[in-house]
Design an enzyme around this catalytic site. Structure first.
Site, short mmCIF file in Angstrom:
data_model
loop_
_atom_site.label_atom_id
_atom_site.label_comp_id
_atom_site.label_asym_id
_atom_site.label_seq_id
_atom_site.Cartn_x
_atom_site.Cartn_y
_atom_site.Cartn_z
N ASP A 83 0.79 -1.23 0.00
CA ASP A 83 0.00 0.00 0.00
C ASP A 83 0.83 1.29 0.00
O ASP A 83 1.99 1.32 0.39
CB ASP A 83 -0.97 0.01 1.20
CG ASP A 83 -0.26 -0.15 2.55
OD1 ASP A 83 0.80 -0.80 2.60
OD2 ASP A 83 -0.76 0.40 3.55
N GLU A 141 -0.61 -1.96 5.22
CA GLU A 141 0.29 -1.80 6.37
C GLU A 141 0.05 -0.49 7.10
O GLU A 141 0.22 -0.40 8.31
CB GLU A 141 1.76 -1.90 5.92
CG GLU A 141 2.77 -2.00 7.06
CD GLU A 141 3.01 -0.71 7.84
OE1 GLU A 141 3.08 -0.78 9.09
OE2 GLU A 141 3.11 0.36 7.22
N GLU A 142 -0.34 0.55 6.34
CA GLU A 142 -0.38 1.91 6.89
C GLU A 142 -1.67 2.22 7.64
O GLU A 142 -1.84 3.32 8.13
CB GLU A 142 -0.22 2.94 5.75
CG GLU A 142 1.11 2.86 5.01
CD GLU A 142 2.27 3.49 5.78
OE1 GLU A 142 2.07 3.96 6.91
OE2 GLU A 142 3.38 3.52 5.22
N ARG A 182 18.59 -5.17 14.28
CA ARG A 182 18.53 -5.10 15.74
C ARG A 182 17.82 -6.33 16.27
O ARG A 182 16.74 -6.69 15.80
CB ARG A 182 17.79 -3.85 16.21
CG ARG A 182 17.80 -3.74 17.72
CD ARG A 182 17.06 -2.52 18.25
NE ARG A 182 17.23 -2.49 19.68
CZ ARG A 182 18.19 -1.84 20.33
NH1 ARG A 182 19.06 -1.11 19.66
NH2 ARG A 182 18.29 -1.90 21.64
N HIS A 368 7.40 9.07 4.40
CA HIS A 368 6.15 9.83 4.61
C HIS A 368 6.33 11.31 4.24
O HIS A 368 5.49 12.13 4.61
CB HIS A 368 5.60 9.70 6.04
CG HIS A 368 5.09 8.32 6.35
ND1 HIS A 368 4.00 8.07 7.16
CD2 HIS A 368 5.52 7.10 5.94
CE1 HIS A 368 3.80 6.77 7.24
NE2 HIS A 368 4.72 6.15 6.51
ZN ZN Z 1 4.89 4.14 6.51
ZN ZN Z 2 6.38 1.39 5.66
#
Ligand code: ZN
Ligand code: ZN
Length: 397
Positions: A83, A141-142, A182, A368
């Site tokens: 997305d 996902e967002e 990580r 973003h």
């Molecule tokens: Zn994002």
């Molecule tokens: Zn992302």
């Protein structure tokens, strides 16, 4: 030829094709849970590569399988998200978004293009590994509730059962040619707070006849910070931020209601649940003590993201082999959230960062941002390294 060089050569040979895939996806971005054309495009590519798949999983999700020798020996999954974001692109590039107000500003076009490139490579190496690689192209996902949680409910980690899952995300803060990893807690849970503070409005000069909702809201904001400083375990990162206050009175008018919106983030699920109770109770009792009321709503977002130690260790070693030890960076904790975290609460996971920045070329904008872009040589590394570390994951018991 050894497998590393074989994969590197294949990634080099596939570069133009994967770049073209990225350009296509970038030009035609689609919002969360609306990724219909994106999914069709991915399916077309999988058809072309001769990789079988299941479509329309949890909406526009796709699950594909690449089987090596002895396919049931071990199953791992590689995940990309499909997305884009509601952002108007401000880059002047030939592959600029053609969908007004929608942009791949989080690099999910890069993740999908790299996973397709990795799939093509891995499909040509089926005789070279044992086990099965499950490719997951997930929607949304967002946006809550997060495509990952819907894919899990639809059974993406079952049949065959996934032993570990790997996700890759662009990272403009890291120079191209490097990757960051990580182990353990890495990203935060994120919950939205929607608070309504109810008092009694009236003349600002006659507060004795009112219940001051502005003062109540202010007191609530200040006191809730004590939950972070006095109740949060000092070893667990915790952030509380209120970014919106609406109290629409005037210089001489006290409003009846004040609305607050904020975010609560942390990295421990027990503390998270405890904090929800404590914040609500404190806010409600402050309002009550001051003669008003408080409606405290928490919209639960993604859980915190925990990278499995053994899985991350394998990807880490693979990165050192593929890119050289000097190009493998230890990442710091991040208080942003990512729905890959859902997978890490169901199976062993590793979510790593792909360096996509290039200070010399001025490619530094963060995700973003309307001018976010990548140094596209990252595509070659993104697909090749993803393929190589997948084979390393399968090799270990
Ligand atoms: Zn994002
Ligand atoms: Zn992302």
């Amino acid at each position: 030829m050894d497998i590393i060089n074989d994969i590197k050569n294949k990634a080099k040979a596939n570069f133009r094709e994967v770049q073209a895939i990225r350009h296509h996806l970038h030009q035609f971005p689609e919002l969360s849970f609306e990724e219909e054309n994106t999914a069709s495009f991915v399916q077309k590519k999988l058809d072309e590569y001769g990789i079988s798949y299941q479509k329309n999983v949890a909406g526009h999700g796709i699950i594909a399988l690449i089987k090596g020798n002895n396919p049931s020996k071990k199953v791992i999954a590689l995940r990309a998200d499909l997305d884009a974001l509601p952002i108007e692109e401000k880059n002047e590039v030939p592959y600029k978004s053609k969908n007004n107000g929608v942009m791949h500003a989080c690099g999910h076009d890069v993740h999908t293009a790299c996973l397709l490139g990795a799939a093509k490579i891995l499909n040509s190496l089926q005789k070279e590994f044992e086990g099965t690689i499950k490719l997951i192209f997930q929607p949304g996902e967002e946006k809550l509730p997060g495509g990952a949680s819907l894919m899990i409910s639809a059974g993406v980690l079952k049949n065959p059962n996934v032993e570990s899952i790997i996700g890759q995300h662009v990272y403009p803060e890291l120079e191209v040619g490097k990757v960051g990893l990580r182990s353990g807690m890495y990203m935060a849970s994120a919950d939205e707070l929607h608070v309504k503070v109810i008092g009694k409005g009236g003349h600002g000069a006659l507060p004795q006849h009112t219940v001051d909702a502005v003062l109540m809201a202010s007191t609530i904001i200040v006191n809730l910070q004590q939950i972070v400083s006095r109740n949060a375990p000092p070893t667990v990162p915790t952030v509380l931020s209120f970014g919106k206050i609406i109290g629409n009175g005037a210089t001489n008018v006290l409003p009846s209601e004040v609305f607050l919106e904020g975010t609560f983030r942390t990295m421990n699920e027990d503390w998270r649940a405890d904090a929800h109770q404590k914040m609500k109770k404190l806010a409600e009792s402050i309002a009550e003590g001051m003669g008003g009321l408080c409606e405290f709503e928490i919209h639960k977002g993604y859980p915190f993201l925990c990278n499995d130690e053994s899985t991350t260790k394998i990807t880490y070693a693979a990165a050192q082999q593929y890119l050289g030890a000097e190009n493998v960076i230890d990442l710091d904790l991040r208080m942003t959230a990512e729905d890959f975290s859902y997978y890490t609460h169901h199976t062993k996971g590793c979510f790593y960062r792909l360096g996509t920045g290039n200070k010399e070329k001025g490619i530094t904008q963060k995700v973003h941002h309307p001018q976010f872009d990548i140094d596209e040589s990252a595509l070659e590394i993104g697909m090749g390294f993803m393929a190589y570390q997948a084979i390393c994951q399968l090799k270990t018991e």
